[in-house]
Every structure is written in structure tokens, then in C-alpha cells.
Write a protein that holds these residues in place. Structure first.
Motif, PDB file in Angstrom:
ATOM      1  N   GLY A 129      14.337  13.020  57.804  1.00 52.83           N
ATOM      2  CA  GLY A 129      14.901  11.764  57.348  1.00 52.83           C
ATOM      3  C   GLY A 129      16.086  11.247  58.131  1.00 52.83           C
ATOM      4  N   PRO A 171      19.225  12.754  52.497  1.00 51.23           N
ATOM      5  CA  PRO A 171      17.806  12.604  52.831  1.00 51.23           C
ATOM      6  C   PRO A 171      17.113  13.953  52.970  1.00 51.23           C
ATOM      7  CG  PRO A 171      19.127  12.286  54.782  1.00 51.23           C
ATOM      8  CD  PRO A 171      20.090  12.447  53.640  1.00 51.23           C
ATOM      9  N   TYR A 192      13.900   5.301  55.333  1.00 47.44           N
ATOM     10  CA  TYR A 192      14.817   4.748  54.335  1.00 47.44           C
ATOM     11  C   TYR A 192      15.400   3.447  54.887  1.00 47.44           C
ATOM     12  CZ  TYR A 192      14.644   9.767  53.303  1.00 47.44           C
ATOM     13  OH  TYR A 192      14.230  11.051  53.077  1.00 47.44           O
ATOM     14  N   CYS A 234       7.754  11.250  56.178  1.00 48.01           N
ATOM     15  CA  CYS A 234       8.771  10.420  55.528  1.00 48.01           C
ATOM     16  C   CYS A 234       8.508   8.976  55.919  1.00 48.01           C
ATOM     17  CB  CYS A 234      10.175  10.860  55.962  1.00 48.01           C
ATOM     18  SG  CYS A 234      11.522   9.848  55.284  1.00 48.01           S
ATOM     19  N   HIS A 277      16.500  13.418  48.389  1.00 48.76           N
ATOM     20  CA  HIS A 277      15.061  13.389  48.633  1.00 48.76           C
ATOM     21  C   HIS A 277      14.623  14.686  49.288  1.00 48.76           C
ATOM     22  CE1 HIS A 277      11.446  11.738  51.066  1.00 48.76           C
ATOM     23  NE2 HIS A 277      11.042  12.039  49.852  1.00 48.76           N
ATOM     24  N   SER A 278      13.551  15.284  48.762  1.00 49.57           N
ATOM     25  CA  SER A 278      12.894  16.424  49.397  1.00 49.57           C
ATOM     26  C   SER A 278      13.891  17.571  49.649  1.00 49.57           C
ATOM     27  CB  SER A 278      12.225  15.951  50.696  1.00 49.57           C
ATOM     28  OG  SER A 278      11.406  16.946  51.257  1.00 49.57           O
ATOM     29  N   ALA A 306       6.145  11.401  50.763  1.00 49.57           N
ATOM     30  CA  ALA A 306       6.789  10.674  51.852  1.00 49.57           C
ATOM     31  C   ALA A 306       7.497   9.416  51.392  1.00 49.57           C
ATOM     32  CB  ALA A 306       5.755  10.309  52.921  1.00 49.57           C
TER      33      ALA A 306
END
Length: 479
Positions: free
Chosen positions: A14, A10, A83, A80, A158-159, A360
Motif C-alpha cells: 500500500g 495501509p 488509496y 491492493c 488495512h490488511s 484489495a
């Protein structure tokens, strides 16, 4: 590739950070946004000075127990949507008879996102060395092809998770066991929003009531103090030429011109981090036509995004969404498209997968699922160059309880379309939120005013003909 170990890394914010089972970040953020308890704003979350690439201990150590399930934001910097179901959101269960992932074939890597990405990468290596050995012992009984083709790792990031993965791949030998790297909005060249938060300008007070301006300035001061203690935030500083001066002397890198209120030691740390990765890449690629792993890069360029910082003659700072006219400065609202493009591995921009989602919500975007399924099956992913469905979204970094704030969309694709915005509360279905139709704002775009109670909300903006939707997070503080 469908028999490989799939690992989800993440981004910043996250992972839930806890102490004794209590969410420390949520408690700290509520105090940070309130003027009634400023002394508690960073208790339990700030790191000690000079920690650099080491692990904290004692009262500074926190548990990174699981992925974030709901929306969260560091106002004015990063957000974010959470998830809630990573496997479903990433499309591994396609519902079309495709083989689903074995429980030991999928690994989530939560981590303390305050810490240096170098330290996090070392922890990722330790986790993967063990998990991959275990999966290789199991895989042949599940996938017969694993006898002749030993499973490797597919990194889904992610990111900031993509920066952790890059350090693992190039500096810690991870490329030898990796089949593919998939990045979603990773700031390979950094994000100018990091300059904004570290210099105490995270939340812009414009369009807020006069009585709220002092409060915003106080929040910005506390956010800067907190972010300066996080090595990870410094490592998100832009690596490209992002600084301009009002005298028109041209754009320069952060290590070439001082920016008021930006500690130079943070700039040095950021550039050392990026240069370590780049130098390792050059060494590892010597004599190779391509890396041993495939790179799949998802990025956005439909939304106005902070591009850099302009230093005024009086030392004042502004953060425009364009620095000049020699390039496309659009992004995903947090990371510029040029920064999220993996130029170190991909030759052409058409090799990336461009989409209209915000930073996000990119990991859970519905439009990405077919592409992610294709990647896992080793099939070409469909190109998603920004087109007729995408629109640019602008929204405030912070709003106040009960006071209206404006959501605005722009771009050539909004003409003749109906767009609706809604605020979705954590844990509730989107259908429970009443949509508000955006109307012409007199400048060629569409706008609507929304209000919300204090809390962290998911903003959803949906368009028709053709259908498109994007998500972001807005923090509403008590008035």
C-alpha cells in the motif's frame, strides 16, 4: 471520539517504495514477469539475508514516500486497489454538516512493507508520540471537549497494517494512548496465501496455454526468492491449524509438521511474532474485563479463499479453499473470515462487521462509509452480516496480454440477478470501461471471459437487485 487523532496504516503493497524518486517496486515487478530480463527481476527490492527486525542500509534502503494511488499486486499473493483519497474513501467528510477533520487531526503512515512488522511498529510509535503531542496542544481550540477529555488515537488499518498496530498496542505501550482500533481485512491468524508464495506456488498455471506454463513456473520461483527475503511476508504465515496430509491425520499448525520448500526459520519467525503479541495481550489484560480501546473489525467471508495446504504422499502441495467441513472457510479472497475476525477482543462473530468486498478494495468500499462515520461519532456501527447482496468471486492470479481469462461468480444470491464485470485502467474513470455481462456457466454460477493489454488492472464486478459491487486487482503480463 470525533476529536481524536485519526491515523491510517495501509497494508502490504500500500506504500510506494522509491529510490531517487523512481518507483522501485513497479520496475522490479515488470522484470519479474518478463522472461527477457530475469536477472533484473529483484534488483533493488530484495533484502539481505538475516535482516530480521533491523532496518536495511546502503543499496537495500528505500524511501516510503506516499500511499499507493492506483492498483498493485504481488501476483498470487496480495493485491491492493490503492488509496486514491483515503479521507473520502473512509467517509470522514460525510457531506451532512458533520465537522470535518482538522488538517493536524489526520495522519497517514506510509512505510516500507518489506520490513519486519516489529520494526514498522517501532517507527509508528515514534511518529505517533510526536503527532499526538502536537494535536493535543491544538485540539482544545478546535473541539472544546478536548479540555476535559484529552485526545487519543484512532487507528484505521488495512490488511497487514492491523498487525503493525497490534504490535504497537500490546508490545510498545500504544494501548495507553489509543481510543479505538479499526481493522479492514487484517489477517490476525495469518493468510495461507503466504505459504503458497513462499513455497513457489504463487500463480497456478492451470487454464493457461501450454506455452505459458514454463513462464509461470519461472515467475513463481522468482516470487518465492523475493518474498523469502521480506520479514513481513513470513509474519503473514498462518497461525491456525492450516496443514493437512493426504493420509487423513488431521489438521496441524505449520510449526508441527514440515511443509516442503517452506524454510523452517521463516515459520519460527512467524510464530515468535504472533506469540509475542498474544503473550503481551495476556499480560496487559490481567485483571481487566476489556481492553482500554474499542475494537471494530471489518471482515469478509463471501469469496472462495485459500484455506491452507495439503501435503501429498509424494511431497506435492495443493492449496484448497476448504480443509474440512467443520467450519465456514469463506473469506475476502485473501484472508479467511476466521482469521480476519478479532477473536482476541470480540466474543461473538456478530460483533464483527461482515461485508462482501474483496480484500484489495476493502479500504475504499462504498458500503463501509456509513459504518466508519458511525464509529468516529461513537455510535453503534450497523451490522453487515453477509446476506442477499453478497456473491463469491473467482478470478485468475495472472493473465497474459490478449489472451482471454475467466471471471466467475457463485453462491445462492446470484440467481435471477444481472452481474457485469469491467476492467478499469489506472487513472481512468470506471465509466470509460465497457462492462461484460456474466452468463450461466452450467454449474449454477455465472461467468464471463475478459481480455486486457499488459498492465495492472482493477476488476470491478457489479450486481443488481440488490445492488452490490466488489473490486480486485489482476496483473496481465506480456505474452
Amino acid at each position: 471520539m470525533h476529536h481524536d487523532l485519526v491515523v491510517f496504516v495501509p497494508g502490504i503493497l500500500g506504500t510506494r517504495l522509491t529510490r531517487d524518486g523512481k518507483d522501485v517496486w513497479n520496475q522490479s515487478k515488470q522484470a519479474l514477469l518478463s522472461l527477457r530480463s530475469p536477472g533484473r527481476a529483484v534488483e533493488g527490492l530484495m533484502l539481505p539475508p538475516g535482516i530480521r527486525d533491523e532496518a536495511p542500509d546502503g543499496p537495500y534502503a528505500l524511501e516510503a514516500d506516499r500511499l499507493l494511488k492506483g492498483p498493485e499486486a504481488l501476483p498470487g499473493f496480495l493485491s491492493c486497489t490503492g488509496y486514491p483519497d483515503v479521507r473520502a474513501a473512509l467517509g470522514w467528510n460525510d457531506g451532512q454538516g458533520g465537522q470535518q477533520l482538522h488538517p493536524k487531526q489526520y495522519l497517514v503512515f506510509p512505510y516500507d512493507w518489506r520490513l519486519s512488522n516489529k520494526l514498522t511498529a517501532r517507527r509508528l510509535k515514534e511518529r505517533l508520540d510526536s503527532a499526538l503531542d502536537e494535536w493535543r496542544s491544538i485540539a482544545p481550540g478546535v473541539y472544546p471537549e478536548a479540555y476535559d477529555d484529552p485526545p487519543e488515537v484512532v487507528l484505521m488499518c488495512h490488511s497487514m497494517g492491523g498487525l503493525v498496530a497490534r504490535y504497537y498496542l500490546e508490545c510498545l505501550g500504544g494501548r495507553e494512548d489509543t481510543r479505538a482500533l479499526v481493522t479492514l481485512g487484517t489477517p490476525f491468524q495469518g493468510s495461507a496465501k503466504a505459504v503458497r508464495v513462499l513455497t513457489g506456488h504463487a500463480v497456478e498455471p492451470r487454464n493457461l496455454a501450454a506455452r505459458a506454463v514454463q513462464r509461470v513456473l519461472s515467475v513463481n520461483e522468482r516470487l518465492a526468492a523475493l518474498a523469502r527475503s521480506f520479514p513481513s511476508v513470513a509474519q503473514l504465515l498462518p497461525f491456525y491449524r492450516c496443514v493437512a496430509k493426504e493420509d487423513g491425520s488431521g489438521r496441524k499448525r505449520l510449526n508441527r509438521v514440515p511443509v516442503p520448500d517452506l524454510p523452517p526459520e521463516l515459520v519460527r519467525e512467524a510464530f515468535a511474532f504472533h506469540e509475542a503479541i498474544d503473550n503481551a495481550w495476556e499480560r496487559n489484560q490481567a485483571g481487566l474485563a476489556a481492553p482500554p480501546y474499542r475494537v471494530h473489525c471489518f471482515a469478509g467471508r463471501a469469496h472462495p479463499t485459500v484455506a491452507g495446504v495439503v501435503v501429498g504422499v509424494d511431497g506435492g502441495l495443493t492449496f484448497p479453499t476448504r480443509l474440512d467441513n467443520d467450519r465456514d472457510w469463506g473469506g475476502d479472497g485473501t484472508v479467511l473470515g476466521g482469521s480476519a475476525f478479532a477473536s482476541w477482543a470480540l466474543e461473538r462473530e456478530d460483533d464483527a462487521l461482515w461485508n462482501g468486498e474483496r480484500h484489495a478494495g476493502m479500504a475504499g468500499a462504498e458500503t463501509l462509509r456509513p459504518q466508519l462515520m458511525a464509529i468516529r461519532r461513537s455510535r453503534p456501527a450497523r451490522q453487515m452480516l453477509s446476506g442477499d447482496a453478497d456473491f463469491g468471486l473467482e478470478m485468475p492470479d495472472l493473465a497474459l496480454d490478449g489472451e482471454p481469462f475467466t471471471v466467475r461468480v457463485s453462491g445462492p444470491t446470484v440467481t435471477g440477478r444481472t452481474l457485469r464485470a469491467r476492467l478499469v485502467a489506472p487513472g481512468l474513470p470506471e465509466t470509460d470501461a465497457k462492462p461484460v455481462t456474466l452468463l450461466p456457466d452450467g454449474t449454477g454460477g455465472l461467468a464471463a471471459e475478459l481480455t486486457a493489454a499488459a498492465g495492472t488492472w482493477t476488476l470491478q464486478v457489479e450486481a443488481d437487485r440488490p445492488h452490490a459491487v466488489c473490486h480486485d486487482v489482476i496483473t496481465v503480463a506480456e505474452a
